[in-house]
Motif scaffolding. Structure first.
Motif, short mmCIF file in Angstrom:
data_model
loop_
_atom_site.label_atom_id
_atom_site.label_comp_id
_atom_site.label_asym_id
_atom_site.label_seq_id
_atom_site.Cartn_x
_atom_site.Cartn_y
_atom_site.Cartn_z
N UNK B 146 1.22 -1.76 -0.10
CA UNK B 146 0.02 -0.29 0.17
C UNK B 146 0.65 0.90 0.16
N UNK B 147 1.97 1.38 1.02
CA UNK B 147 2.53 2.42 0.94
C UNK B 147 3.48 2.92 -0.46
N UNK B 148 4.14 1.62 -1.13
CA UNK B 148 4.69 1.65 -2.32
C UNK B 148 3.92 2.48 -3.27
N UNK B 149 2.68 1.95 -2.97
CA UNK B 149 1.77 2.19 -4.95
C UNK B 149 1.43 3.51 -4.39
N UNK B 150 0.97 3.47 -3.24
CA UNK B 150 0.84 5.15 -2.54
C UNK B 150 1.60 6.19 -3.05
N UNK B 151 2.78 5.88 -2.80
CA UNK B 151 3.41 6.82 -2.73
C UNK B 151 3.88 6.88 -4.35
N UNK B 152 3.91 5.83 -5.15
CA UNK B 152 4.11 5.88 -6.65
C UNK B 152 3.20 7.09 -7.59
N UNK B 153 1.76 6.31 -6.66
CA UNK B 153 1.13 7.32 -7.16
C UNK B 153 1.19 8.82 -7.22
N UNK B 154 0.99 9.12 -6.11
CA UNK B 154 1.29 11.04 -5.33
C UNK B 154 2.46 11.48 -5.86
N UNK B 155 3.54 10.67 -6.30
CA UNK B 155 5.37 11.17 -7.36
C UNK B 155 3.98 11.55 -8.62
N UNK B 156 3.43 10.39 -9.47
CA UNK B 156 3.21 10.65 -10.29
C UNK B 156 2.11 12.45 -10.50
N UNK B 157 1.03 11.89 -9.62
CA UNK B 157 0.09 12.84 -9.30
C UNK B 157 1.83 14.83 -9.69
N UNK B 158 2.01 14.62 -8.29
CA UNK B 158 2.99 15.82 -7.94
C UNK B 158 3.97 15.94 -9.13
N UNK B 159 3.87 15.06 -10.15
CA UNK B 159 4.86 15.38 -10.97
C UNK B 159 6.68 15.19 -10.44
N UNK B 160 7.18 13.44 -9.73
CA UNK B 160 7.66 13.87 -9.42
C UNK B 160 8.30 12.14 -9.41
N UNK B 161 8.53 11.88 -11.05
CA UNK B 161 8.59 10.61 -11.70
C UNK B 161 10.22 9.88 -10.99
N UNK B 162 10.95 10.78 -11.39
CA UNK B 162 12.12 10.79 -12.05
C UNK B 162 13.30 10.39 -10.12
N UNK B 163 12.45 10.00 -9.34
CA UNK B 163 13.09 9.22 -7.95
C UNK B 163 12.37 8.49 -7.84
N UNK B 164 13.08 6.99 -7.44
CA UNK B 164 13.35 5.70 -7.06
C UNK B 164 12.57 5.59 -6.21
N UNK B 165 12.25 4.08 -5.86
CA UNK B 165 11.82 3.35 -4.74
C UNK B 165 12.74 3.60 -3.94
N UNK B 166 12.60 3.28 -2.00
CA UNK B 166 13.87 3.30 -1.38
C UNK B 166 14.29 1.91 -1.73
#
Lengths: 175, 166
Positions: B146-166
């Motif tokens: 849930x955290x992984x998918x949640x943060x990835x959704x937020x990255x896309x919404x907020x335009x921060x797709x260049x960052x990778x996962x933990x």
């Protein structure tokens, strides 16, 4: 490991959380006072049930409590398209409960969530022992000078369901 | 949550302790409920209801704070389960924050409730994965997802797709 983006989310959530106006906390029920609270709830429930029964069974103003069968029969109007006659005698067909249009006043102290017959009060006030007059059917957000008041309409019920403060007293419930 | 929270060493809380716990925990719980529901009034009601439901059991619980937090999460979830997104920030909150925090809220409020709950408990509540799992009544692996998918959704919404996962 946390990256910059996650730090940003953390910071923004902290800012939003800190901006939420939270009313002053107040004591919960303790044993003795909880007992009184339960008695209040039970007494109010009994009053409401008896009142509702009396209202639904009782006559209109100035009328006898007995039903004049002959009279109601002669005043029965023509049946509706469904075949069911429309009764106009309030003794046979009590009117629907009146629409709540006025302000009902309820004196409370401390956080109280109370629901009564058509009147719903949700209030968070402080400090303990302070008494405020709240009016149902108003809704507002934000913090009041006395520590936070949030009054809004909730679902209509015919009973008081919760009394949650330490010294809550419903002094009067005027209609 | 009972298996996790109730322990053999549970001590009985006396009434002053319960009242003091309520006074100490309530502001944080209201904020947690707000971040889940997006409504101040609902959040206050959620906390009040959760406390009233928890009150009879607090005396025999070793970690009453965690127990009530779980109750608040459950109560909040029951209030918003049918809603797809939380509402926009109310004026009472948006007027008190920097405008830059409004956009993240708009992204967060559109997450599914489970993802939003996990993100809030991790990034606002600073809870561990196990603690989040306890509060949400699911497995730690589910929380990680849930955290992984949640943060990835937020990255896309907020335009921060260049960052990778933990």
């Amino acid at each position: 490991m946390t990256d910059d983006f996650e730090r940003r989310i953390r910071r923004d959530l902290d800012a939003i959380g800190a901006a939420v106006p939270v009313g002053a906390a107040a004591p919960l029920l303790d044993g003795d006072r909880a007992g009184r609270g339960r008695w209040l709830v039970m007494a109010a429930a009994v009053v409401l049930v008896v009142g509702a029964l009396a209202w639904s069974l009782g006559p209109g103003d100035g009328e006898s409590s007995s039903i004049d069968v002959a009279n109601t029969t002669t005043r029965s109007p023509a049946p509706t398209s469904s075949g069911r006659p429309i009764t106009t005698d309030p003794a046979l067909d009590p009117p629907a409960p009146p629409v709540e249009t006025g302000t009902h006043e309820i004196w409370i102290a401390n956080p109280v969530v109370a629901e009564s017959d058509g009147i719903v009060v949700f209030a968070m006030v402080g400090p303990p022992g302070d008494e405020v007059l709240v009016s149902p059917f108003q809704s507002r957000d934000g913090t009041e000078p006395n520590g936070g008041t949030s009054v809004g309409r909730r679902r209509v019920s015919t009973r008081i369901v919760r009394l949650t403060s330490s010294r809550e007293t419903i002094r009067s419930l005027r209609r | 949550m009972d298996e996790v929270v109730m322990e053999e060493s549970a001590q009985v809380m006396d009434e002053p302790e319960v009242e003091s716990l309520f006074a100490a925990e309530r502001p944080g719980l209201v904020r947690l409920a707000f971040l889940m529901t997006g409504s101040i009034e609902t959040a206050e009601d959620v906390v009040q209801t959760a406390w009233m439901k928890s009150l009879p059991r607090l005396g025999g619980i070793a970690r009453p704070g965690a127990y009530v937090r779980t109750a608040v999460v459950n109560e909040a979830r029951s209030r918003v389960r049918r809603r797809r997104a939380a509402p926009p920030l109310p004026l009472a909150v948006s007027a008190r924050i920097d405008e830059s925090a409004v956009e993240p809220w708009d992204a967060l409020r559109r997450l599914s409730l489970r993802r939003r709950t996990a993100v809030v408990l991790r990034y606002w509540g600073d809870l561990s994965t196990d603690e989040i799992a306890e509060a949400m009544g699911c497995r730690p692996g589910t929380v990680s997802s849930l955290l992984h998918r949640g943060i990835e959704s937020l990255r896309k919404e907020l335009g921060d797709e260049e960052q990778g996962d933990d």
